[in-house]
Design a protein around this motif. Structure first.
Motif, mmCIF file in Angstrom:
data_model
loop_
_atom_site.group_PDB
_atom_site.id
_atom_site.type_symbol
_atom_site.label_atom_id
_atom_site.label_comp_id
_atom_site.label_asym_id
_atom_site.label_seq_id
_atom_site.Cartn_x
_atom_site.Cartn_y
_atom_site.Cartn_z
ATOM 1 N N GLY A 13 136.326 17.289 -30.686
ATOM 2 C CA GLY A 13 137.361 17.897 -31.518
ATOM 3 C C GLY A 13 138.503 18.390 -30.663
ATOM 4 N N ASP A 14 139.547 18.927 -31.329
ATOM 5 C CA ASP A 14 140.660 19.529 -30.584
ATOM 6 C C ASP A 14 140.168 20.797 -29.894
ATOM 7 O OD1 ASP A 14 142.378 17.536 -31.535
ATOM 8 O OD2 ASP A 14 142.724 18.653 -33.382
ATOM 9 N N SER A 15 139.305 21.528 -30.596
ATOM 10 C CA SER A 15 138.659 22.689 -29.986
ATOM 11 C C SER A 15 137.293 22.873 -30.647
ATOM 12 C CB SER A 15 139.506 23.955 -30.139
ATOM 13 O OG SER A 15 139.572 24.320 -31.501
ATOM 14 N N ILE A 16 136.346 23.448 -29.895
ATOM 15 C CA ILE A 16 134.990 23.655 -30.408
ATOM 16 C C ILE A 16 134.543 25.072 -30.050
ATOM 17 C CG2 ILE A 16 132.566 22.908 -30.326
ATOM 18 C CD1 ILE A 16 133.481 20.143 -29.509
ATOM 19 N N THR A 17 133.932 25.734 -31.026
ATOM 20 C CA THR A 17 133.290 27.032 -30.781
ATOM 21 C C THR A 17 131.798 26.853 -31.022
ATOM 22 O OG1 THR A 17 135.256 28.215 -31.517
ATOM 23 C CG2 THR A 17 133.213 29.464 -31.430
ATOM 24 N N VAL A 18 130.988 27.362 -30.105
ATOM 25 C CA VAL A 18 129.531 27.251 -30.197
ATOM 26 C C VAL A 18 128.950 28.579 -30.692
ATOM 27 C CG1 VAL A 18 127.424 27.094 -28.786
ATOM 28 C CG2 VAL A 18 129.315 25.492 -28.402
#
Length: 259
Positions: free
Chosen positions: A69-74
Motif C-alpha cells: 500500500g501507500d502506507s501500512i499500520t500494523v
C-alpha cells in the motif's frame, strides 16, 4: 509427527477476484492464543484495505506481497480489531520490502517483509511465530491452522471483527494444479503450498491474505490466493523456500533497526 497448521483469515484479499482473505467455516480464536497475529491497515490512494500478517522478530512482520500500500499500520495484540483494546500495539510500517520477483499476474513470490518504525514490546499478548528451516517440506495430510479477520462467508461483504481460526489439511500439489485459473495465476509447487480439503467448506478467504498457515507452531505458509468462490483448496506461499531471502533482507536492514 503430525504438524498442526493454523489458518489466518484476512479482512480483504487485495487482488480483485483472487479472494484468499477470510476464514470460512471456522470459529472465534481464544483471545491472545495467537500472539503473533498482526492486523494490517493499508492505505491505497483513497481506499482503505486490510490484510493479516505475523510477527517474526520485534522489528519485522511477514505478510503477502499483494498487501502492499501507500502506507501500512500494523496492529498487534488484537482480538477485536474494531475496538481499542489495552492489549493492542499500533505501529506504523517504516519500510515495505516486497520480493523483487513478485509477479502479480501469476501470483508467484507473493511475500513481503514489513519493517516496523519501532520494535514491538513482547508480552503475553504480543509474541513471535517461528519460521521453518529452509526448504522444509510439509507432507500432504498434515493438519495445520490459519487465522484472520477476513470474511466468514463467501457472499458476505466486510471482514470479521473478532479473530477467527480454522484447521486445514495440506493437500498434494496436484489438487491445486486443477484450480480454475484466477486471471493468469499459476500454481508453482516450488514456491506455493496447496491447503484445504476440497470436500470440506473450510478455507481462508478475502481479508485473510498475508496471515500465517501454522503447522506444529511454525509458520509454513502465508495466505495468498485461490478460487473467487472461496472453495478449498487454496494456495499459500511456501515459507521454507524463502528463508534465505527473509534472512538476507532482515540482515541488510538490521543496522537501521538500531537507530
Amino acid at each position: 509427527t503430525m504438524l498442526f497448521l493454523i489458518v489466518v483469515p484476512v479482512a480483504f484479499l487485495l487482488l480483485p477476484g483472487v479472494g484468499a482473505g477470510e476464514i470460512i467455516g471456522g470459529h472465534e480464536a481464544k483471545p491472545h492464543s495467537r500472539p503473533y497475529m498482526a492486523y494490517l491497515n493499508i492505505q491505497r490512494g483513497i481506499k482503505n484495505v486490510h490484510c493479516g500478517g505475523f510477527l517474526v522478530t520485534r522489528n519485522f512482520v511477514l505478510t503477502a506481497a499483494h498487501c502492499k500500500g501507500d502506507s501500512i499500520t500494523v496492529i498487534l495484540g488484537a482480538q477485536n480489531v474494531k475496538q481499542q483494546e489495552s492489549s493492542q500495539q499500533v505501529i506504523p510500517v517504516r519500510r515495505q520490502i516486497r520480493h523483487r520477483q513478485h509477479n502479480s499476474e501469476t501470483g508467484n513470490n507473493d511475500i513481503m517483509l514489513l519493517q516496523l518504525q519501532k520494535p514491538a514490546h513482547l508480552n503475553s499478548e504480543v509474541g513471535l511465530l517461528r519460521l521453518p528451516p529452509a526448504n522444509q517440506q510439509v507432507e500432504p495430510g498434515t493438519v495445520c491452522s490459519v487465522a484472520g479477520w477476513g470474511r466468514t462467508r463467501a457472499n458476505r461483504k466486510g471482514g470479521s471483527e473478532m479473530l477467527q481460526e480454522v484447521n486445514l489439511t495440506v493437500q498434494d500439489d496436484s489438487e491445486c494444479q486443477r484450480i480454475p485459473e484466477v486471471k493468469n495465476h499459476k500454481y508453482n509447487s516450488t514456491t506455493m503450498m496447496c491447503v484445504g480439503d476440497p470436500k470440506k467448506p473450510q478455507a481462508s478467504f478475502k481479508g485473510d491474505s498475508g496471515g500465517p498457515l501454522v503447522c506444529d507452531e511454525v509458520a509454513q505458509g502465508i495466505v495468498s490466493w485461490g478460487s473467487p468462490s472461496g472453495k478449498p483448496p487454496r494456495v499459500y506461499v511456501k515459507v521454507s523456500t524463502f528463508i534465505p531471502w527473509i534472512q538476507e533482507m532482515m540482515r541488510r536492514l538490521q543496522p537501521l533497526v538500531q537507530l
